[in-house]
Motif scaffolding. Structure first.
Motif, mmCIF file in Angstrom:
data_model
loop_
_atom_site.group_PDB
_atom_site.id
_atom_site.type_symbol
_atom_site.label_atom_id
_atom_site.label_comp_id
_atom_site.label_asym_id
_atom_site.label_seq_id
_atom_site.Cartn_x
_atom_site.Cartn_y
_atom_site.Cartn_z
ATOM 1 N N ALA A 155 -21.741 -47.385 -110.016
ATOM 2 C CA ALA A 155 -22.312 -47.237 -110.903
ATOM 3 C C ALA A 155 -22.055 -47.476 -112.412
ATOM 4 O O ALA A 155 -22.718 -47.368 -113.126
ATOM 5 C CB ALA A 155 -20.543 -45.831 -110.886
ATOM 6 N N ALA A 156 -21.029 -48.260 -112.270
ATOM 7 C CA ALA A 156 -21.596 -49.515 -114.017
ATOM 8 C C ALA A 156 -22.252 -50.531 -113.899
ATOM 9 O O ALA A 156 -22.712 -50.143 -115.144
ATOM 10 C CB ALA A 156 -20.087 -50.198 -113.798
ATOM 11 N N GLY A 157 -23.484 -50.659 -112.841
ATOM 12 C CA GLY A 157 -24.491 -51.671 -112.747
ATOM 13 C C GLY A 157 -25.806 -50.202 -113.510
ATOM 14 O O GLY A 157 -26.021 -50.748 -114.207
ATOM 15 N N ALA A 158 -25.281 -49.274 -113.131
ATOM 16 C CA ALA A 158 -26.487 -48.096 -112.997
ATOM 17 C C ALA A 158 -25.925 -47.676 -114.704
ATOM 18 O O ALA A 158 -27.213 -47.536 -115.356
ATOM 19 C CB ALA A 158 -26.617 -47.178 -112.185
ATOM 20 N N LEU A 159 -24.966 -47.945 -115.009
ATOM 21 C CA LEU A 159 -24.558 -47.339 -116.263
ATOM 22 C C LEU A 159 -25.493 -48.151 -117.808
ATOM 23 O O LEU A 159 -25.696 -47.558 -118.468
ATOM 24 C CB LEU A 159 -23.234 -47.041 -116.658
ATOM 25 N N GLY A 197 -30.238 -38.162 -120.377
ATOM 26 C CA GLY A 197 -29.831 -39.524 -121.095
ATOM 27 C C GLY A 197 -28.011 -39.256 -120.846
ATOM 28 O O GLY A 197 -27.324 -39.676 -120.181
ATOM 29 N N ALA A 198 -27.996 -37.540 -121.526
ATOM 30 C CA ALA A 198 -26.945 -37.463 -121.424
ATOM 31 C C ALA A 198 -25.919 -37.054 -120.698
ATOM 32 O O ALA A 198 -24.881 -37.159 -120.551
ATOM 33 C CB ALA A 198 -26.647 -36.551 -122.821
ATOM 34 N N ALA A 199 -26.694 -36.138 -119.812
ATOM 35 C CA ALA A 199 -26.675 -35.611 -118.569
ATOM 36 C C ALA A 199 -25.844 -36.750 -117.419
ATOM 37 O O ALA A 199 -25.038 -36.997 -116.696
ATOM 38 C CB ALA A 199 -27.557 -35.142 -117.663
ATOM 39 N N ALA A 200 -26.588 -38.061 -117.163
ATOM 40 C CA ALA A 200 -26.912 -39.203 -116.768
ATOM 41 C C ALA A 200 -25.744 -39.541 -116.663
ATOM 42 O O ALA A 200 -25.228 -40.661 -116.128
ATOM 43 C CB ALA A 200 -28.430 -39.885 -116.768
ATOM 44 N N VAL A 201 -25.685 -40.606 -117.836
ATOM 45 C CA VAL A 201 -24.228 -40.780 -118.351
ATOM 46 C C VAL A 201 -22.790 -40.211 -117.895
ATOM 47 O O VAL A 201 -21.841 -40.491 -117.366
ATOM 48 C CB VAL A 201 -24.474 -41.152 -120.086
ATOM 49 N N ALA A 202 -23.224 -38.867 -118.291
ATOM 50 C CA ALA A 202 -21.960 -38.453 -117.836
ATOM 51 C C ALA A 202 -21.510 -38.158 -116.399
ATOM 52 O O ALA A 202 -20.474 -38.666 -116.001
ATOM 53 C CB ALA A 202 -21.939 -36.588 -118.237
ATOM 54 N N ALA A 203 -22.678 -38.197 -115.839
ATOM 55 C CA ALA A 203 -22.627 -38.218 -113.943
ATOM 56 C C ALA A 203 -21.925 -39.416 -113.641
ATOM 57 O O ALA A 203 -21.353 -39.276 -112.577
ATOM 58 C CB ALA A 203 -23.903 -38.132 -113.484
ATOM 59 N N LEU A 204 -22.642 -41.245 -113.857
ATOM 60 C CA LEU A 204 -22.008 -41.846 -113.315
ATOM 61 C C LEU A 204 -20.423 -42.500 -113.349
ATOM 62 O O LEU A 204 -19.844 -42.661 -113.485
ATOM 63 C CB LEU A 204 -23.025 -43.429 -113.924
ATOM 64 N N VAL A 205 -20.271 -41.828 -115.085
ATOM 65 C CA VAL A 205 -18.768 -41.766 -115.974
ATOM 66 C C VAL A 205 -18.386 -40.905 -114.777
ATOM 67 O O VAL A 205 -16.920 -41.369 -114.174
ATOM 68 C CB VAL A 205 -18.490 -41.288 -117.493
ATOM 69 N N ARG A 206 -18.269 -40.674 -114.003
ATOM 70 C CA ARG A 206 -17.230 -38.922 -113.448
ATOM 71 C C ARG A 206 -17.245 -39.747 -112.023
ATOM 72 O O ARG A 206 -16.199 -39.513 -111.310
ATOM 73 C CB ARG A 206 -18.352 -37.813 -113.141
ATOM 74 N N LEU A 244 -27.560 -46.733 -119.701
ATOM 75 C CA LEU A 244 -27.332 -46.961 -121.852
ATOM 76 C C LEU A 244 -28.693 -47.576 -122.298
ATOM 77 O O LEU A 244 -28.713 -47.062 -123.279
ATOM 78 C CB LEU A 244 -26.272 -47.171 -121.894
ATOM 79 N N GLY A 245 -28.884 -48.434 -121.763
ATOM 80 C CA GLY A 245 -29.891 -49.819 -122.711
ATOM 81 C C GLY A 245 -29.032 -50.257 -124.367
ATOM 82 O O GLY A 245 -28.300 -50.450 -124.325
ATOM 83 N N VAL A 246 -30.383 -50.367 -124.892
ATOM 84 C CA VAL A 246 -30.034 -49.583 -126.219
ATOM 85 C C VAL A 246 -29.643 -49.052 -126.960
ATOM 86 O O VAL A 246 -29.643 -48.609 -128.276
ATOM 87 C CB VAL A 246 -30.873 -50.816 -126.916
ATOM 88 N N SER A 247 -29.500 -47.841 -126.428
ATOM 89 C CA SER A 247 -29.806 -46.617 -127.051
ATOM 90 C C SER A 247 -28.104 -46.446 -127.227
ATOM 91 O O SER A 247 -26.642 -46.215 -126.563
ATOM 92 C CB SER A 247 -29.798 -45.077 -125.634
#
Length: 420
Positions: free
Chosen positions: A350-354, A327-336, A358-361
């Motif tokens: 990228a925002a739509g995938a994010l 999850g952390a790597a996916a978030v960092a990649a999408l933000v980048r 992220l969901g409820v985490s």
């Protein structure tokens, strides 16, 4: 050859008057004659006509026929003149390739339809070469008559693809079709025939030739794009071999065209909801995210759109997260990716995938904020993005609001989160 007359004149080389284009006054590289008998450089007269002019630039007589006839005699004289002045730095102009025209295309189609395998292949390969040369050639070739004839050749000889010489015209026809868009009616000619879909699936899944698999995948994408029916797209995606073949192309090492065609095909398939779970099951998520760093901007936009759609399918979010290694790597990649090679569409997808990742985490939400996503989202809301992109950014901002640190953001940041 120097790009203009000036360098030659300054070097003491005078270009003969009749070797200059009357429009550009430069040495003609591809002289062509119009219906008034005047000769111009092809690029110059085509630009003249493309801007809406309908008269001959020299005589001002109305052009009743826009056919451009190559002036081979003048071109050879120009080439001879270039060779004789080589010692003064003049380079010989190359012999231009013959552009496609309607009579030539009809002649090649007639030769491709009947005759020996060798003669049919020669005609189809000539047609393929013309299509590869330029967008202008593809526009001349891409008529309903041509596409319909090529479709008949592509699916002749039964549903099972083979490697025999007799099967080569069908594969070469698909190579031409891979560069042409299909109309809705032409797409239906393929999509409503199960045996044709089966043939495409068999080729894209297991043909020994990589080029044949790429071309079949491009035809699948054209058919899926041409049809307006989500049900038809679901039918195509459900054919054995289609999804797996597209994913295999995305994973093809050292072949950018295979990756590009595979991603385009997956995006076209995933527009139908039923195909998203199928794509996830065949490993599409991991295959696409692994290619993100090596794609051009247009391909990156399509890849991110595919990831966003996959996140909406069953098991898609989990597959995307796993493809990025957590999850952390996916978030960092999408933000980048929202900033790297940034475009409005790339940031939107990228925002739509994010949103899905992220969901409820709360932990992942904090990761996103720490990675600087809020700044990108505020720019999307303020900037010239589409209304749809702004809505996604606003949704993500609302989702992340509990994770914001008041000391890190301006006090009036709520102004950017409007109801929609």
């Amino acid at each position: 050859m120097p790009g203009s007359v000036a360098p030659l004149d300054l070097a003491g080389v005078t270009i003969p008057y009749h070797f200059r284009c009357p429009i550009s006054l430069e040495l003609m590289r591809d002289p062509v004659t119009v219906c008034t008998g005047q000769t111009y450089d092809r690029a110059s007269i085509e630009s003249w006509v493309a801007t809406g002019n309908t008269t001959c630039p020299v005589t001002r007589i109305r052009l009743t026929d826009f056919t451009l006839i190559p002036n081979h005699t003048l071109r050879r004289l120009i080439q001879d003149w270039c060779v004789s002045h080589r010692s003064l730095g003049v380079e010989r102009i190359p012999t231009p390739k013959q552009p496609a025209d309607a009579p030539l295309v009809r002649s090649l189609l007639a030769s491709a339809a009947v005759g020996s395998v060798a003669s049919r292949l020669a005609a189809l390969r000539r047609l393929c070469a013309l299509a590869r040369e330029s967008e202008k050639n593809r526009a001349v070739i891409s008529t309903h008559e041509t596409r319909s004839a090529l479709l008949e050749i592509a699916f002749e000889g039964g549903e099972q693809p083979g490697c025999s010489d007799a099967d080569q015209p069908a594969l070469e026809s698909m190579a031409v079709l891979s560069m042409l868009p299909l109309s809705e009616a032409e797409s239906a000619v393929v999509a409503t025939r199960p045996e044709r879909l089966h043939r495409l699936g068999e080729i894209v899944k297991g043909h020994p030739s990589t080029e044949a698999r790429i071309n079949a995948a491009a035809v699948i994408e054209s058919v899926a794009t041409g049809t307006r029916s989500a049900e038809t797209r679901a039918t195509i995606g459900g054919m054995d071999g289609v999804m797996g073949g597209l994913v295999a192309l995305v994973e093809q090492p050292g072949n950018p065209r295979a990756v590009r065609v595979g991603i385009r095909g997956l995006l076209a398939m995933c527009l139908a909801k039923e195909n998203r779970a199928r794509a996830v099951a065949t490993g599409a998520a991991a295959a696409v995210v692994r290619r993100m760093g090596e794609l051009s901007l247009s391909d990156l936009e399509r890849a991110l759109a595919t990831v966003e759609l996959l996140c909406r399918g069953e098991g898609g979010r989990e597959a995307v997260v796993a493809g990025w290694g957590g999850g952390a790597a996916a978030v960092a990649a999408l933000v980048r990716l929202m900033a790297w090679k940034a475009s409005g569409r790339a940031a939107e997808h990228a925002a739509g995938a994010l949103v899905a990742v992220l969901g409820v985490s709360e932990a992942l939400q904090r990761e996103a904020v720490a990675a600087g996503v809020v700044a990108h989202l505020l720019l999307m809301v303020q900037g010239g993005c589409s209304d749809r992109a702004k809505r996604k950014a606003q949704l993500l901002l609302k989702l992340l609001r509990p994770a914001w640190s008041h000391r890190d953001f301006i006090a009036n940041s709520d102004d950017f989160i409007q109801a929609f």
